[in-house]
Design a protein around this motif. Structure first.
Motif, PDB file in Angstrom:
ATOM      1  N   GLN A 199     -13.143  -6.011 -29.849  1.00 47.68           N
ATOM      2  CA  GLN A 199     -11.995  -5.762 -28.983  1.00 47.68           C
ATOM      3  C   GLN A 199     -11.220  -7.052 -28.782  1.00 47.68           C
ATOM      4  N   TYR A 200      -9.901  -6.907 -28.791  1.00 47.27           N
ATOM      5  CA  TYR A 200      -8.986  -8.033 -28.593  1.00 47.27           C
ATOM      6  C   TYR A 200      -8.213  -7.773 -27.310  1.00 47.27           C
ATOM      7  N   PHE A 201      -8.231  -8.781 -26.442  1.00 50.86           N
ATOM      8  CA  PHE A 201      -7.718  -8.603 -25.098  1.00 50.86           C
ATOM      9  C   PHE A 201      -6.329  -9.182 -24.926  1.00 50.86           C
ATOM     10  N   GLY A 202      -5.571  -8.545 -24.033  1.00 51.93           N
ATOM     11  CA  GLY A 202      -4.273  -9.056 -23.639  1.00 51.93           C
ATOM     12  C   GLY A 202      -4.407 -10.122 -22.575  1.00 51.93           C
ATOM     13  N   PRO A 203      -3.279 -10.676 -22.123  1.00 53.77           N
ATOM     14  CA  PRO A 203      -3.305 -11.763 -21.143  1.00 53.77           C
ATOM     15  C   PRO A 203      -3.625 -11.292 -19.731  1.00 53.77           C
ATOM     16  N   GLY A 204      -3.517  -9.996 -19.459  1.00 51.65           N
ATOM     17  CA  GLY A 204      -3.863  -9.472 -18.152  1.00 51.65           C
ATOM     18  C   GLY A 204      -2.702  -9.415 -17.183  1.00 51.65           C
ATOM     19  N   THR A 205      -2.856  -8.542 -16.176  1.00 48.29           N
ATOM     20  CA  THR A 205      -1.899  -8.431 -15.064  1.00 48.29           C
ATOM     21  C   THR A 205      -2.673  -8.600 -13.772  1.00 48.29           C
ATOM     22  N   ARG A 206      -2.212  -9.525 -12.941  1.00 43.13           N
ATOM     23  CA  ARG A 206      -2.850  -9.718 -11.638  1.00 43.13           C
ATOM     24  C   ARG A 206      -2.092  -8.889 -10.617  1.00 43.13           C
ATOM     25  N   LEU A 207      -2.781  -7.940  -9.998  1.00 36.86           N
ATOM     26  CA  LEU A 207      -2.171  -7.048  -9.014  1.00 36.86           C
ATOM     27  C   LEU A 207      -2.731  -7.334  -7.637  1.00 36.86           C
ATOM     28  N   LEU A 208      -1.828  -7.543  -6.701  1.00 34.94           N
ATOM     29  CA  LEU A 208      -2.209  -7.728  -5.305  1.00 34.94           C
ATOM     30  C   LEU A 208      -1.542  -6.638  -4.479  1.00 34.94           C
ATOM     31  N   VAL A 209      -2.361  -5.845  -3.832  1.00 37.72           N
ATOM     32  CA  VAL A 209      -1.843  -4.779  -2.979  1.00 37.72           C
ATOM     33  C   VAL A 209      -1.976  -5.214  -1.527  1.00 37.72           C
ATOM     34  N   VAL A 249       0.845  -1.195   0.000  1.00 40.24           N
ATOM     35  CA  VAL A 249       0.000   0.000   0.000  1.00 40.24           C
ATOM     36  C   VAL A 249       0.879   1.243   0.000  1.00 40.24           C
ATOM     37  N   GLY A 250       0.495   2.216  -0.810  1.00 36.94           N
ATOM     38  CA  GLY A 250       1.246   3.460  -0.861  1.00 36.94           C
ATOM     39  C   GLY A 250       2.359   3.501  -1.883  1.00 36.94           C
ATOM     40  N   SER A 251       2.645   2.380  -2.502  1.00 30.95           N
ATOM     41  CA  SER A 251       3.707   2.342  -3.510  1.00 30.95           C
ATOM     42  C   SER A 251       3.152   2.749  -4.869  1.00 30.95           C
ATOM     43  N   PRO A 252       4.027   3.148  -5.806  1.00 32.06           N
ATOM     44  CA  PRO A 252       3.550   3.523  -7.144  1.00 32.06           C
ATOM     45  C   PRO A 252       3.304   2.287  -8.007  1.00 32.06           C
ATOM     46  N   LEU A 253       2.610   2.532  -9.128  1.00 30.87           N
ATOM     47  CA  LEU A 253       2.269   1.435 -10.042  1.00 30.87           C
ATOM     48  C   LEU A 253       2.474   1.878 -11.479  1.00 30.87           C
ATOM     49  N   SER A 254       2.975   0.961 -12.277  1.00 32.06           N
ATOM     50  CA  SER A 254       3.037   1.201 -13.719  1.00 32.06           C
ATOM     51  C   SER A 254       2.826  -0.123 -14.429  1.00 32.06           C
ATOM     52  N   LEU A 255       1.715  -0.227 -15.154  1.00 35.57           N
ATOM     53  CA  LEU A 255       1.422  -1.413 -15.961  1.00 35.57           C
ATOM     54  C   LEU A 255       1.478  -0.995 -17.425  1.00 35.57           C
ATOM     55  N   GLU A 256       2.086  -1.848 -18.220  1.00 34.75           N
ATOM     56  CA  GLU A 256       2.272  -1.488 -19.618  1.00 34.75           C
ATOM     57  C   GLU A 256       1.543  -2.435 -20.560  1.00 34.75           C
ATOM     58  N   LEU A 263      -0.722   3.297  -4.305  1.00 30.11           N
ATOM     59  CA  LEU A 263      -1.716   2.226  -4.375  1.00 30.11           C
ATOM     60  C   LEU A 263      -2.532   2.102  -3.097  1.00 30.11           C
ATOM     61  N   LEU A 264      -3.799   1.730  -3.300  1.00 33.71           N
ATOM     62  CA  LEU A 264      -4.695   1.420  -2.190  1.00 33.71           C
ATOM     63  C   LEU A 264      -4.990  -0.080  -2.210  1.00 33.71           C
ATOM     64  N   LEU A 265      -5.464  -0.587  -1.083  1.00 34.22           N
ATOM     65  CA  LEU A 265      -5.837  -2.001  -1.026  1.00 34.22           C
ATOM     66  C   LEU A 265      -6.900  -2.313  -2.084  1.00 34.22           C
ATOM     67  N   SER A 266      -7.811  -1.372  -2.295  1.00 31.61           N
ATOM     68  CA  SER A 266      -8.916  -1.581  -3.233  1.00 31.61           C
ATOM     69  C   SER A 266      -8.472  -1.601  -4.693  1.00 31.61           C
ATOM     70  N   ASP A 267      -7.204  -1.309  -4.957  1.00 32.09           N
ATOM     71  CA  ASP A 267      -6.703  -1.374  -6.327  1.00 32.09           C
ATOM     72  C   ASP A 267      -6.355  -2.801  -6.753  1.00 32.09           C
ATOM     73  N   SER A 268      -6.392  -3.719  -5.821  1.00 34.56           N
ATOM     74  CA  SER A 268      -6.117  -5.124  -6.164  1.00 34.56           C
ATOM     75  C   SER A 268      -7.132  -5.619  -7.181  1.00 34.56           C
ATOM     76  N   GLY A 269      -6.656  -6.426  -8.121  1.00 40.61           N
ATOM     77  CA  GLY A 269      -7.563  -6.961  -9.128  1.00 40.61           C
ATOM     78  C   GLY A 269      -6.796  -7.460 -10.329  1.00 40.61           C
ATOM     79  N   PHE A 270      -7.561  -7.797 -11.332  1.00 39.88           N
ATOM     80  CA  PHE A 270      -6.989  -8.301 -12.585  1.00 39.88           C
ATOM     81  C   PHE A 270      -7.214  -7.236 -13.636  1.00 39.88           C
ATOM     82  N   TYR A 271      -6.126  -6.738 -14.221  1.00 49.01           N
ATOM     83  CA  TYR A 271      -6.201  -5.623 -15.162  1.00 49.01           C
ATOM     84  C   TYR A 271      -6.004  -6.129 -16.584  1.00 49.01           C
TER      85      TYR A 271
END
Lengths: 111, 110
Positions: free
Chosen positions: A100-110, A15-22, A81-89
């Protein structure tokens, strides 16, 4: 043929850390780009979309931001980041309003 | 407000039984409706869209504007149909953004 990549595949952040998903797309030009989040039991929620470089539309107020520095690159960020930001992006692309064509996703756990 | 509702979180049927995955929508104009599917360890992908009027893998879906529904049907379920299914709607605008339902997990038992 067109392909879409996302990284990292999984991420554990405090929690509180930055995030960058590409997200990057290959094999097409000027795609529409989208960021979705899938939270437990809540389906897929559209977070941001972009119809061109530097053009970002936000669908829901939140702790996240998006940027499109290049035609086929879409970045999802957060300063703290907040705890509530956890999820699959999920990132997706389309030609205008087409399929729409989807990517494989990123699983984020905060934690 | 635009909304897509999939009332069933889980649908469990036996192989060979008919399947109907329910989807209702709320939209003030004329939307485009889709069904997306995610098989285990695979990416989310388009199954069918209502304007195509296709049958994909034996699945069909009819848009009922009177009932604002777009139910997905298959007369005889197969084990390989087991997956998560999402109903989605889009306006016909340039953005193409999708509004998804909560998803239904289809489990086809042998």
């Amino acid at each position: 043929s067109q392909t879409i990549h996302q990284w990292p595949a999984t991420l554990v952040q405090p929690v509180g850390s930055p995030l960058s998903l590409e997200c990057t797309v290959e094999g097409t030009s000027n795609p529409n780009l989208y960021w979705y989040r899938q939270a437990a039991g809540r389906g897929l929620q559209l977070l941001f979309y972009s119809v061109g470089i530097g053009q970002i539309s936000s669908e829901v107020p939140q702790n996240l931001s998006a940027s499109r520095p290049q035609d086929r690159q879409f970045i999802l960020s957060s300063k703290k980041l907040l705890l509530s930001d956890s999820g699959f992006y999920l990132c997706a692309w389309s030609v205008r309003a087409g399929t729409q064509y989807f990517g494989p996703g990123t699983r984020l756990l905060v934690l | 407000a635009q909304r897509v509702t999939q009332p069933e979180k889980l649908l469990s049927v036996f192989k060979g039984a008919p399947v109907e995955l329910k989807c209702n929508y709320s939209y003030s104009g004329s939307p485009e409706l889709f069904w997306y599917v995610q098989y285990s360890r695979q990416r989310l992908q388009l199954l069918l869209r209502h304007i195509s009027r296709e049958s994909i893998k034996g699945f069909t879906a009819d848009l009922n504007k009177g009932e604002t529904s777009f139910h997905l049907k298959k007369p005889f379920a197969q084990e390989e149909d087991s997956a998560m299914y999402y109903c989605a709607l889009s306006d016909f605008g340039n953005t193409g953004k999708l509004i998804f339902g909560q998803g239904t997990t289809l489990q086809v038992k042998p």
